[in-house]
Design a protein around this motif. Structure first.
Motif, PDB file in Angstrom:
ATOM      1  N   ASN B 213       8.603  46.077 -33.287  1.00 43.80           N
ATOM      2  CA  ASN B 213       8.438  44.881 -34.112  1.00 43.80           C
ATOM      3  C   ASN B 213       8.267  43.594 -33.300  1.00 43.80           C
ATOM      4  OD1 ASN B 213       8.448  46.214 -36.588  1.00 43.80           O
ATOM      5  ND2 ASN B 213      10.665  46.462 -36.429  1.00 43.80           N
ATOM      6  N   LEU B 217       4.814  41.175 -32.918  1.00 37.48           N
ATOM      7  CA  LEU B 217       4.728  39.733 -33.171  1.00 37.48           C
ATOM      8  C   LEU B 217       4.230  38.996 -31.936  1.00 37.48           C
ATOM      9  CD1 LEU B 217       7.986  39.397 -35.257  1.00 37.48           C
ATOM     10  CD2 LEU B 217       5.623  39.249 -36.082  1.00 37.48           C
ATOM     11  N   GLN B 221       0.639  37.034 -31.449  1.00 31.92           N
ATOM     12  CA  GLN B 221       0.503  35.666 -30.941  1.00 31.92           C
ATOM     13  C   GLN B 221      -0.515  35.620 -29.801  1.00 31.92           C
ATOM     14  OE1 GLN B 221       3.700  34.174 -28.535  1.00 31.92           O
ATOM     15  NE2 GLN B 221       3.647  32.188 -29.562  1.00 31.92           N
ATOM     16  N   ALA B 227       1.351  34.466 -37.681  1.00 37.61           N
ATOM     17  CA  ALA B 227       2.523  35.242 -38.046  1.00 37.61           C
ATOM     18  C   ALA B 227       2.740  35.291 -39.550  1.00 37.61           C
ATOM     19  CB  ALA B 227       3.764  34.665 -37.366  1.00 37.61           C
ATOM     20  N   VAL B 242      13.131  40.065 -34.971  1.00 40.43           N
ATOM     21  CA  VAL B 242      12.400  38.818 -34.746  1.00 40.43           C
ATOM     22  C   VAL B 242      12.948  37.985 -33.588  1.00 40.43           C
ATOM     23  CG1 VAL B 242      11.444  38.579 -37.050  1.00 40.43           C
ATOM     24  CG2 VAL B 242      13.751  37.748 -36.593  1.00 40.43           C
ATOM     25  N   ALA B 249       7.661  34.716 -33.703  1.00 34.79           N
ATOM     26  CA  ALA B 249       8.066  35.245 -34.998  1.00 34.79           C
ATOM     27  C   ALA B 249       8.120  34.169 -36.080  1.00 34.79           C
ATOM     28  CB  ALA B 249       9.431  35.919 -34.870  1.00 34.79           C
ATOM     29  N   TYR B 252       6.863  34.566 -39.824  1.00 32.44           N
ATOM     30  CA  TYR B 252       6.725  35.978 -40.169  1.00 32.44           C
ATOM     31  C   TYR B 252       7.487  36.280 -41.455  1.00 32.44           C
ATOM     32  CZ  TYR B 252       7.937  41.002 -39.611  1.00 32.44           C
ATOM     33  OH  TYR B 252       8.161  42.342 -39.795  1.00 32.44           O
TER      34      TYR B 252
END
Ligand SMILES: Nc1ncnc2c1ncn2[C@@H]1O[C@H](COP(=O)(O)OP(=O)(O)OP(=O)(O)O)[C@@H](O)[C@H]1O
Ligand SMILES: Nc1ncnc2c1ncn2[C@@H]1O[C@H](COP(=O)(O)OP(=O)(O)OP(=O)(O)O)[C@@H](O)[C@H]1O
Ligand SMILES: [Mg+2]
Ligand SMILES: [Mg+2]
Lengths: 304, 416, 348, 264, 296
Positions: B213, B217, B221, B227, B242, B249, B252
């Motif tokens: 995860n 993210l 980027q 996000a 995150v 993040a 998100y």
């Protein structure tokens, strides 16, 4: 000679050449030598023709010819790095020569197929020990007969009659050789933990057990006590006499070489510089210069 | 009298963060029940932990070790693999198996899986909830037509479970779909995100796990994908997912069945009664109210309420596994009851029945603002009616394969 | 199989006696006296891992080819048996087992081909290709798990003829039988020329070649045999122990676990495989029980687990230092201190 | 200062805490003396020599009893590196060259052990090359690929690069051509005379060894059973019979036994 | 039409990820070079270093002080490993040592988590992972920084091994530990030093990877990415680590993007291994690895 009794007996069919057990005196030996040499050209047990081998610029062997007659003990000597071991490695297919041919009987090879070597009746020992450290001495010796086992692994597991028979035969053969070479005491020890000299002996046993037609020995007596050297050289001689083996011997103990061999080839810087009977070699000035030095007995004069 | 919860927890290894949070929350809630109420109607709740490291065979070992303890209420492994390995065993031993938010989708069908409860949310409902959320963001389901969605999934059976349902929904709503796999563990996603960049989707659904995860993210980027157009699923929605991604993040969004935050009364009680008595399970008090912790709390509520429900029928004593199952099969918590439990806003409601073991949970969406999650949607209902036939198809096939007789009513599954 | 019980001299050894006693106890006492927990969660995995370790030992301990991909072959065995059972109606269980082992062996041979060129850690790392490829394929292609959305397979009921093995004790006996039979067969193989060939190839490949050991055949036999055993162990793992498995259960850690067993137990020693398996299965359980009993009130399970981690890691190092040849050598040494020394024969 | 450089008293050594390889070996080497260790295969020569160089632990061997004193210090617990710096430098049985290093690199490692300056290394190298011209030709060859004798030369040369005070040689003549053996022994004798180098040597080539050495010790079954001046031993009947190959009737089928000697 | 722009983007992305693998691979190479053993604890060391650093920072230690402290701890760790593990296991076969490093990884992992907890931490090392565009190709600053660091390390070590005598003694030790003892090389020092340096490399790798993944247990899994790099480049070649890394990165990404779709994706995990394997069949000791020296 009293020692003859203790050496490998003949069990297989008659050797390639009749052996005169009775004629042991020196003259008759010389006669035999000449007879063998004469026979060489007819059908050598091993022939090397114009062998050249280089390693990235270093010429290990240059145009070497060598013929080994059946039933002959053929010594190859020479200074360190002259190419002796390389020669054996070519004969056993571990090196591929740049040029030249190797001939076993009627077969001729550019590169000898190592995997089929044993099946062709060739066995060898190694200059630096090459035992199977994790196997017992007995099993090491029995490995000398590995090529005989033809049964597939399933039959080996299940113990098919064929597999069992071969196994029994091999065990018996190994036992016998171990007996002759006085390895009984250590036969259950792992080979890796034995003293150097004993390991050498095991290697010889592993080579002898297959009753090879051609036996290649690379410094088999290095690191062995003097008395044992004498004994082992008896075994080598008897491998020839009783089994009809042809033997190529590399050795630096010149006393043994002269005593044991029928003919001696001398290499220097990859070239054969002399070839002949021990007496001829002993007297050859080139050989004295390159290899033997003035005192060719063991009694090296150390007082400078 | 005591009611026992064997816990196959995992506090070590790659998933330790989830394990400590979830089991921490669960234990905190059980502690609260004992401290505040003296147990469930006087029946004390007890538990024992066995570490599994998220490994199936260690989970099985713990199961075998703890299964014969008296008064076992239910198993709560929070691990798909362990749950699967237990289905036969718990069915034979007749103890409920709770797989909140995870587990087999078709075990929702209580007719075939009488002892398995994927409470609140199964993977298909989650998928449907996701799509409904995207529809609401676009201003209606009809607006999904022509949109492009990429699903970036973890290369494991868990990750792949929703592939067919996304396809069905894409066909139904007419959005174009690309599903891209990230090989386990997912610490490198350069090529996947370059493909995404090339595909230029409107949304990326992140069906990730563990380290996958934050890397997703971060990599998003790196390739310049915004996000706030990445929507995480229920295993990609925690702080642990995150925080490592840092700035990447921010914005998100992720689905959840239970909001995060410690402002809910039940959490306040936990802080006061449990942590106040120095019996809190989390080492780091900052994690109180985090996503996994709250999931543990909610899980605690559901388990305890199921016992309470069953007690109403069978008496206020230690219940058997089968009686607890009955409790789960009649677990009805409407928003009013949820509020009474001090969990209003924490989760919406649940209504489990003998044949619907999920209990129709609603989902909400939360957005990471760089330091905490903020709820950004209403409670959204998945399209249960659409999903039910699909689930039943799968479960009846399972029943056939395994020679299971399909239950016709909520009566004792064995006596039938 | 009569020739198994004899040494070279034809007399039964003390060792054979002990093995005999062990087998009698394993059959005659354990299934009746052991609790379900002991049978299901300790002994069955112990047996299965021991079998896998025997398999890896053939390859790594005897033939000297290090493999880090054992778990892949466990998985192949498990999934092959599952699919055979599913797709070939009426296939007898034992045949299923053998075929699954055979499939694992075939795949093992394919992945063994590089061993002809590669040595040491290069080969070891290359076997990781098997590990990752197999795991990937099982996850990727739903066919292998009969399109189960989670890739999980469920074991069928173990049934041979009309006898079915359903209780913990029955499954234990089933596993025990398979493990004992296969271990004995392996022992026979290792005591035959093929076994010596393995060691020869390990200890000195060139010399082995010179004495006429067929290198290709020997190495591939080692890979095949090893994967066969591991494959069957995989079937037991899936069918008799866990009864439902997913591909993730056969990850690299599992491969290391098996490698661990044979090194801690003793390379090139079948007894070592069993001791090692016992250590790796029982010891952590024991440690966590003791830890929980002594310190469970003070620390949470995470702390205990981490401490256990440290203890186990440290013990491994300590054992290796005490005896790099493994627990079995330690055991033998302790034993020979009590009894007069035995000469080594082919190590088993 | 005592003139005994090395003394070994009642040495006992085991492998793996189990196999006893050496039971009771005593010997001493005076400053500037050459001492030969004789004995059949397996008598314990290599084990004794490795014990002196503190190399047994690396082969899972242990000194189980006795004392080893070098230059007045008990060296029981010294590390091999320390001993090399103190001047005890071994040449191992079986060559043990660094296989993948070139011949010259092998030689240089000998000098690293004593932290030598590069200029000194250069001149030492030249001396070794003078002793072994063959090595000069092969200075750039990977030593693992050179011939057996070349490796032996490399091993000896490497030890000389450490500028030993006590050189511990295990079968140095093994695999060397007669001329080279002569050359080595001559050179060592010269070092011995000119630089007072002490030498402890195990050698199968007993004739050479007895001629070369001042003193000799005979080992049998892990015990030192006989010792004396080499000249005297050379004429000793049993030694002649067993180590110099002079006996006419000895049945080579029998393993050599030395009990008669031990009884003397 | 074939999208060359995209190809280049994938390629560059791959090469840059490859550099990250090299960072980990270097640590392996260092230890392999001096003990002939694959150090499986490298991943644990990575985790330990990063976790220590980040925990110190989170507890309010200034960045530089935390870095220095972690550095010191890693050096101490290296020395401790030499004392307790390597010294008693001198002259043992590589597989025994390999197992010992596995045990070591247990100890280090356990200790790291026991000491600092199992939480997931974010790590900000002050270099943002944001991209800038060069001719339409996005390049991340962190990647560039990592590439520079990896390049610097490789150059440093390569020079060191080539031009110093220590380098020579390293190679000697790896070749034959028994002989190394005999010539008086101080194995404890060599190993202590190398493990300390490997610890430092682990710290560097841990920080850069930690900045990307977050500091968590999974950090120890990045070693799996380094292994194909090692076989491709050769276990004992520093230069091989970087070239291998670049190759593996590029192969992986290109395979995933262009070949993956035929298999349904996710082939990255094994693609690198398979390519490395195919390559090894031609060169059994990698691109730059020392060839096996073996003769009879
Ligand atoms: N690593 C080892 N493990 C176990 N036993 C050993 C080991 N090395 C030597 N031995 C045993 O120790 C005894 C003495 O051996 P050693 O090598 O010292 O003899 P040696 O006199 O040097 O013989 P050689 O002349 O053949 O070299 C032998 O019985 C040998 O088997
Ligand atoms: N595999 C190889 N690679 C490179 N060079 C080699 C190889 N084998 C042999 N040589 C070189 O070839 C030459 C001959 O070596 P060989 O081993 O045949 O000598 P030798 O006559 O057996 O010497 P010795 O009596 O010392 O054993 C040596 O200079 C050696 O360095
Ligand atoms: Mg030679
Ligand atoms: Mg010796």
């Amino acid at each position: 000679m009293a020692t003859g009794a203790g050496v490998l007996r003949l069990e297989e069919g008659p050797p390639a050449e009749p052996i005169h057990q009775s004629t042991r005196e020196r003259d008759s030996a010389t006669q035999r030598r000449t007879a063998r040499v004469a026979q060489t050209l007819a059908s050598p047990a091993l022939g090397l023709a114009k062998i050249s081998l280089t390693f990235g610029g270093v010429a290990a062997l240059r145009d070497v010819d060598l013929e080994v007659a059946r039933g002959e003990i053929r010594a190859v000597i020479g200074p360190n790095g002259a190419g002796k071991s390389s020669l054996l490695n070519i004969v056993s297919g571990l090196y591929r020569p740049d040029r030249g041919q190797v001939q076993f009987g009627e077969h001729s090879f550019d590169q000898v197929p190592t995997a089929r070597l044993a099946a062709h009746g060739v066995a060898r020992t190694f200059q630096n020990l090459a035992l199977f450290k994790g196997l017992s001495v007995f099993d090491n010796v029995q490995m000398g007969l590995a090529h005989r086992v033809r049964a597939g692994f399933l039959r080996q597991i299940m113990g098919s009659p064929l597999a069992r028979r071969i196994e029994e035969e091999n065990r018996a053969a190994a036992k016998e050789v171990i007996g002759f070479l006085h390895l009984d005491d250590v036969q259950d020890c792992f080979a890796g933990t034995l003293p150097y000299g004993v390991q050498k002996r095991v290697e010889l046993a592993r080579a002898l057990v297959a009753r090879p037609k051609l036996l290649l020995l690379d410094e088999p007596f290095a690191g062995v006590t003097l008395a044992e050297k004498q004994e082992l050289s008896q075994h080598v001689r008897n491998a020839r006499d009783s089994l009809g083996a042809t033997i190529v011997l590399i050795e630096h103990d010149i006393g043994i070489v002269m005593e044991l061999s029928d003919r001696v080839a001398v290499l220097d810087y990859g070239r054969k510089i002399a070839d002949g009977t021990p007496d001829q070699i002993r007297a050859d000035p080139a050989v004295i210069d390159a290899y033997l030095g003035v005192a060719h007995e063991d009694d090296t004069e150390l007082a400078v | 009298d005591e009611q026992f919860f064997p816990l196959q927890s995992y506090r070590v290894g790659p998933y330790a963060a989830g394990g400590t949070g979830f089991f921490g929350g669960f234990i905190d809630y059980l502690n609260l029940i004992n401290i505040r109420d003296g147990g469930v109607n006087g029946v004390k709740v007890t538990w024992d932990e066995g570490e599994t490291q998220y490994e199936v065979e260690r989970g099985v070992e713990v199961y075998e070790r703890l299964k014969s303890r008296p008064g076992t209420a239910a198993w709560n492994p929070l691990s798909v693999g362990i749950a699967y390995a237990m289905i036969d065993r718990i069915t034979k031993d007749r103890v409920p198996l709770i797989t909140i938010n995870h587990g087999r989708t078709d075990s929702t069908d209580g007719r075939v899986f009488p002892y398995v409860f994927p409470l609140l949310l199964n993977p298909y409902s989650e998928t449907s909830g996701m799509v409904n959320y995207l529809a609401s963001r676009e201003g209606g389901r009809d607006k999904l037509k022509g949109k492009k969605i990429v699903v970036l999934y973890h290369g494991s059976p868990y990750g792949k479970e929703t592939i067919p349902i996304y396809k069905l929904l894409a066909d139904k709503y007419g959005f174009s779909l690309e599903q891209i796999e990230v090989p386990h563990p997912g610490n490198e996603q350069q090529s996947q995100w370059l493909s995404i960049r090339r595909a230029k989707p409107d949304y990326v659904v992140l069906r990730g796990w563990g380290v996958m995860n934050p890397v997703a993210l971060k990599t998003a980027q790196k390739v310049g994908f915004p996000a706030d157009h990445i929507i995480g699923n229920v295993w990609s929605n925690s702080e642990e997912d995150v925080i490592p991604a840092g700035d990447a993040a921010k914005g998100y969004i992720a689905i959840t069945t239970q909001a995060s935050g410690a402002e809910y009364p039940v959490l306040q009680q936990v802080i006061k009664a449990v942590y106040g008595a120095n019996k809190g399970n989390l080492d780091d008090k900052k994690r109180i109210g985090s996503v996994y912790h709250n999931l543990g709390i909610v899980n605690g509520i559901l388990n305890v309420e199921a016992i309470r429900t069953a007690q109403a029928k069978f008496g206020k004593r230690t219940l058997t596994g089968d009686e607890v199952r009955w409790g789960f099969e009649h677990l009805q918590l409407d928003p009013a009851r949820v509020e009474a439990l001090g969990a209003k806003g924490l989760f919406h409601s649940i209504n489990v029945t003998w044949d619907n073991h999920e209990g129709d949970g609603r989902v909400t969406f939360q957005q990471w603002d760089g330091s905490k999650w903020k709820v950004v949607s209403d409670w959204i209902a998945p399209d249960w009616a659409f999903l039910r036939p699909i689930i039943e198809k799968s479960s009846t096939a399972y029943a056939k394969e395994h020679g299971i007789k399909i239950r016709a009513s909520g009566e004792d599954p064995v006596s039938q | 199989m009569a020739h198994l019980a004899r040494t070279k001299t034809g007399r039964p050894t003390a060792e054979t006696l002990w093995i005999g006693i062990g087998i009698v106890v394993a059959y005659g006492v354990v299934p009746f006296a052991g609790s379900d927990y002991l049978l299901d969660a300790v002994l069955t995995p112990f047996l299965v891992l021991a079998l896998a370790a025997v398999g890896l030992n053939v390859l790594t301990g005897y033939a000297g080819q290090v493999s880090l991909g054992s778990a892949a072959f466990l998985a192949v065995g498990a999934y092959a048996a599952y699919n055979l059972h599913l797709r070939v109606p009426g296939l007898p269980l034992l045949l299923d087992l053998v075929l699954a082992g055979g499939i694992a062996a075939a795949i093992g041979i394919v992945f063994g081909l590089p061993s002809l060129r590669l040595r040491g850690f290069y080969l070891a790392v290359s076997t990781l290709a098997a590990q990752f490829f197999v795991q990937w394929a099982l996850t990727k292609f739903g066919w292998f798990s009969n399109d189960n959305p989670s890739g999980v397979i469920d074991a069928p009921v173990l049934r041979i003829g009309s006898v079915s093995f359903t209780t913990a004790a029955e499954r234990y006996v089933f596993s025990l039988t398979i493990v004992v039979v296969l271990t004995l067969l392996t022992l026979l193989l290792l005591r035959s020329q093929s076994g010596r060939n393995f060691i020869a190839v390990r200890d000195h490949e060139i010399a082995a070649k010179v004495v006429g050991v067929p290198l290709l055949r020997t190495k591939l036999l080692a890979f095949g045999m090893s994967s066969f055993l591991i494959g069957v162990a995989g079937v037991l793992w899936a069918f008799a122990y866990l009864r439902t498995v997913e591909p993730a259960g056969f990850n690299l850690d599992r491969s290391f676990q098996i490698l661990f067993i044979i090194i801690i137990g003793g390379l090139a020693s079948l007894r070592g495989s069993f001791i090692g398996a016992a250590f790796i299965v029982v010891f952590p359980l024991l440690l966590s029980r003791i830890g929980a009993a002594l310190l469970g009130r003070v620390f949470d399970s995470g702390v205990l687990e981490m401490s256990q981690h440290i203890v186990i890691g440290a013990l491994i190092i300590v054992f290796l230092i005490a005896e790099p040849r493994g627990l079995i050598a330690l055991w033998d040494r302790a034993w020979s201190a009590v009894r007069p020394a035995r000469r080594p024969t082919i190590p088993t | 200062m005592s003139d005994v450089l090395l003394s070994v008293e009642g040495l006992a050594a085991t492998y793996n805490h189990a196999i006893r390889a050496v039971n009771d070996v005593s010997l001493s080497v005076r400053r500037g003396e050459i001492v030969a260790v004789l004995g059949a295969n397996g008598a314990g020569k290599s084990t004794t020599l490795q014990a002196v160089s503190a190399l047994l632990p690396a082969r899972r061997g242990q000194v189980a009893g006795g004392r080893i004193v070098f230059d007045g210090h008990d060296i029981a617990s010294a590390s091999p590196a320390k001993l090399v710096r103190a001047g005890i430098v071994p040449v191992l049985e079986g060559r043990h060259c660094f296989r993948s290093l070139t011949v010259e690199e092998n030689l240089i490692t000998g000098a690293i052990g004593r932290d030598a300056k590069s200029r000194v290394i250069r001149s030492d190298l030249d001396q070794v090359y003078e002793l072994f011209p063959r090595l000069k030709d092969h200075r750039g060859s990977i030593s693992g690929l050179t011939s057996g004798g070349e490796q032996q030369m490399t091993a000896i040369g490497r030890a000389l690069m450490s500028r030993p005070r006590l050189l511990v040689l295990d079968e140095p003549s093994m695999g060397l051509a007669p001329l080279v053996v002569q050359g080595i022994f001559r050179a060592l004798k010269q070092l011995n005379r000119e630089q007072n180098l002490s030498i402890l040597i195990a050698e199968q080539n007993s004739r050479v060894a007895l001629r070369f050495s001042d003193h000799a010790v005979v080992l049998e079954n892990g015990r030192s059973v006989l010792s004396g001046a080499s000249d005297a031993l050379r004429t000793h009947d049993d030694i002649k019979a067993l180590y110099l190959g002079g006996s006419p009737q000895s049945d080579v089928g029998e393993k050599p036994r030395i009990h008669a000697v031990a009884g003397l | 039409m074939f999208d060359y722009q995209f190809l280049i983007e994938v390629l560059i992305g791959g090469l840059l990820s490859g550099v990250m693998y090299s960072l980990v691979a270097i640590g392996f190479v260092l230890i392999y070079k001096t003990s002939g053993v694959l150090n499986f604890a490298q991943g644990a060391m990575l985790l330990f270093a990063a976790l220590t650093f980040v925990s110190l920072v989170e507890r309010g230690t200034p960045f530089v002080a935390a870095l220095a402290a972690t550095l010191a701890i890693m050096i101490a760790l290296g020395i401790a490993v030499e004392r307790t593990v390597l010294r008693p296991l001198v002259n043992q076969p590589p597989i025994t040592l390999f197992m010992a490093t596995l045990g070591l990884s247990y100890v280090i992992e356990g200790a790291a988590q026991l000491l600092w907890g199992t939480q997931v931490h974010g790590l900000d090392i002050g270099i943002s992972d944001t991209p800038f565009e060069v001719a339409g190709v996005l390049i991340s600053r962190l990647d560039l920084f990592a590439a520079a660091v990896a390049g610097g390390l490789v150059a440093l070590f390569a020079l060191f091994f080539r031009y110093t005598r220590t380098g020579l003694s390293f190679r000697a030790v790896a070749d034959d530990q028994f002989a190394a003892l005999a010539v008086g090389l101080r194995l404890p020092r060599v190993w202590g030093a190398v493990w300390a340096v490997a610890g430092i490399v682990a710290l560097v790798g841990g920080l850069l990877w930690g900045a990307r993944l977050g500091v968590q247990f999974s950090l120890s899994l990045v070693v799996l990415k380094a292994l194909p790099v090692l076989v491709l480049g050769g276990f004992d070649s520093i230069a091989g680590a970087i070239v291998g890394g670049l190759l593996v990165g590029a192969i992986e990404k290109l395979a995933e993007v262009y070949v993956g779709p035929f298999f349904g994706g996710g082939i990255e995990v094994w693609a690198a291994y398979v390519v490395a394997l195919g390559f090894l069949l031609i060169r059994p000791s990698g691109l730059f690895g020392q060839k096996l020296v073996e003769r009879v």
